[in-house]
Design an enzyme around this catalytic site. Structure first.
Site, mmCIF file in Angstrom:
data_model
loop_
_atom_site.group_PDB
_atom_site.id
_atom_site.type_symbol
_atom_site.label_atom_id
_atom_site.label_comp_id
_atom_site.label_asym_id
_atom_site.label_seq_id
_atom_site.Cartn_x
_atom_site.Cartn_y
_atom_site.Cartn_z
ATOM 1 C CE LYS A 1 -9.487 9.907 21.915
ATOM 2 N NZ LYS A 1 -10.133 11.204 22.288
ATOM 3 N N GLY B 1 -7.253 17.651 27.617
ATOM 4 C CA GLY B 1 -6.527 18.775 28.012
ATOM 5 C C GLY B 1 -4.908 18.411 28.371
ATOM 6 N N GLY C 1 -7.291 9.836 27.085
ATOM 7 C CA GLY C 1 -6.328 10.522 27.799
ATOM 8 C C GLY C 1 -6.078 10.081 29.218
ATOM 9 C CB VAL D 1 -0.630 16.553 24.439
ATOM 10 C CG1 VAL D 1 -0.102 15.317 25.175
ATOM 11 C CG2 VAL D 1 -1.938 16.433 24.222
#
Lengths: 396, 396
Positions: A197, A295, A126, A16
């Protein structure tokens, strides 16, 4: 605020961190600049020219740095960084879900005490702006539940298994090679990442903080071919679902566990490393948000959105925390599950309210029945350690 | 701001106004209250007890009223109300897309001049917070396109036609009976409603205002059974798609027209009165937002989100408007279309770059070919009046 220039001290240069660096370079933002980057191992070869250090002090004592971005793996180190930043009144963006899930209450207090922003939209889902939407748009009492696929890596693995008949280890390896998986795969696969989360989402959705150890959390690592065949025969798929819902009487339930999802559900079609979140409310019915959940680039660009929000002095308001009637957390809620077991002991482990289906053959035994979150939570560890697998099996 | 109490002067008590009233009543918000309601016809029977008037002055001269909500059909009357509210420094929420699409630039100026908020998230896509997300989250230069189904009523009609083989008039009637359709159905069906929303979205997404008359707009009212069969044979469906995209060289294209959508697209599965928006960016790839786009309760609850945002002094910042390099609007962009026509004159109407397919039978003639938005825009009226039908037909 547009004339303000952010000079970032960046902690962490993994997937990241590097993603953020690349995104910033690509768009050539002239009001955002990475001044210094603190990494664990200075000797690791990196194909970028930047001001690297391995000492946090170098960043915190740099008079130029007016903004901290924390994108490291280690939750306790992240906590120290974020706390130090807030106490120095440096706005900070964090991507560390685990750290937030354990320390969010203290960090909310610190934000208020030092009047300094901590943003972390990038930490949950994300590139999908879930937190920001809950904070800004679903801030009235109409919200009833948030449910979704919050972990890109386990979803990627499930997609490869269900769509391409890939083996579990091969799918896991591929997820790691593509940079979707955390360095510790158990975080993804056993539901911990989704749990962290969910805790963050719940603070913004319903104002309540619930500690990780109080929430039933179960992942996909015990799933075997029999389970997959069961799902396929029922025209369903396993998805790892995080769920928070306000029941009547203002009681709140939360869970992370695999769920047998039928075709007509939005999240059935959330494939690969994508995340999907369904927000339900009294009047607007369902909303569905969908996007890349993992990603370097998608998450890096989510971090950038947090950074630019700070340029405009954006802060989370934690509006729901001020509700006079915060909901009460409960595990006293029963629902239907599929439970594959091996021994009689495995079956005795769980106290079902009732059992509606019972299948026994030499190599494959399962029951379908109703059980409460309280009972599941009690034996959470054993469910992980034994040769069993359990998943929610909604009636729909 | 939590102690502030909003005393609302409400204009309009149609589907959305009544929806807002019901939502407020249901949640029993103690800091939001509807003081007075201005309606066109006082004599119309209404099953609610409220302080009705038919004079705008009654609301504007009421010293209690500190907030205006405008939910009327008539765009010019809405404009007068919103302008008057801003000039009296009364924060105002509007649901009138048409009014906004024509007057937004002046209204942005007035907001700044009088330092008073005008919010209108509910105007574009009902319950999906598109504007708020573009404003707050996609406010950097990564955004490349926004594309979606922005009109619930025409999508409802298309769904009924494609899924339930309903006739066009029956589907339209049903949409109107269910309260999804505007009082003038042409607004929905001919693409105008989508166009107005697209203009509002574009202001927030790319900072540029483009007047309605400059944008190629074409709806579904000419679609016939041959067109539907063509779509079905190609395993596609017609959807009415609004689209804005930043091309290379910072040029911006916009259009509203039917599109042949293949199964693997997110918006293929947006059914009934739902809306779906795909936001694309350089690094985060695609995001998809989905929710109810029409109906009193979903839109009423979206209006409520705008209202509660005002409680927290939220204002749109129109950040992209301050970009040093605003994009340039262009229609110089070619793409593939399907064009069903009747006479040789119809065919001569359109200047194709090239034609790749040509089908002629006694009762059904079509071509597939590339054509520019410039050419389409020139003959927009004729395409509506003649017995022809045109739709984008992407290669994907």
């Amino acid at each position: 605020m547009n004339s303000k220039k952010l000079k970032i001290g960046l902690f962490g240069f993994g997937t990241v961190g590097k993603g953020l660096y690349d995104v910033l370079k690509r768009i050539g933002a002239d009001n955002v600049e990475i001044c210094r980057i603190c990494v664990r191992d200075l000797k690791k070869p990196r194909d970028v020219e930047a001001n690297f250090t391995d000492k946090a002090d170098d960043i915190f004592s740099d008079p130029e740095v007016n903004f901290i971005v924390e994108l490291i793996d280690d939750a306790e180190a992240a906590y120290t960084i974020v706390k130090r930043a807030l106490m120095k009144r440096l706005p900070v963006v964090s991507g560390n879900k685990k750290m937030l899930a354990y320390h969010i209450e203290e960090l909310i207090d610190l934000q208020q005490q030092y009047n300094t922003a901590l943003l972390y939209d990038a930490s949950a889902c994300g590139s999908i702006p879930v937190i920001r939407n809950l904070e800004e748009y679903y801030d009235n009492d109409l919200l009833t539940s948030v449910k979704g696929i919050l972990n890109g890596s386990s979803n990627f693995i499930l997609s490869k298994i269900f769509n391409e008949k890939m083996s579990y280890p091969a799918a896991l390896k591929l997820a790691q090679d593509l940079g979707f998986a955390e360095s510790n795969p158990s975080l993804d696969i056993d539901g911990w990442d989704s749990l962290f989360k969910l805790i963050i989402i719940t603070i913004h959705a319903f104002g309540l903080y619930v500690a990780p150890e109080k929430i039933f959390t179960y992942g996909i690592s015990n799933m075997n071919d029999d389970d997959i065949r069961f799902a396929t025969e029922k025209e369903r798929r396993f998805k790892l679902v995080a769920h928070v819902e306000k029941l009547s009487d203002n009681r709140l339930i939360m869970s992370v566990m695999p769920q047998l999802i039928s075709r007509n559900k939005y999240i059935y079609s959330v494939e690969d490393e994508f995340n999907g979140v369904v927000i339900k409310g009294l009047f607007y019915d369902k909303q569905f948000m969908f996007g890349r959940g993992a990603g370097g680039y998608p998450t890096g660009s989510a971090v950038l959105s947090d950074i630019t929000a700070c340029l405009y002095n954006y802060k989370y308001e934690y509006k729901k925390r001020n509700d006079s009637q915060l909901p009460t957390y409960t595990t006293d809620h029963s629902f239907r599950v599929y439970y594959r077991y091996t021994t009689a002991e495995d079956l005795a482990l769980l106290k079902f309210d009732n059992i509606s289906e019972n299948y026994i053959s030499d190599n494959y035994k399962y029951v379908v029945g109703n059980i409460s979150l309280t009972e599941l939570h009690k034996v959470q560890e054993q469910l992980r350690e034994r040769n069993v697998f359990i998943a929610a099996y909604p009636r729909d």
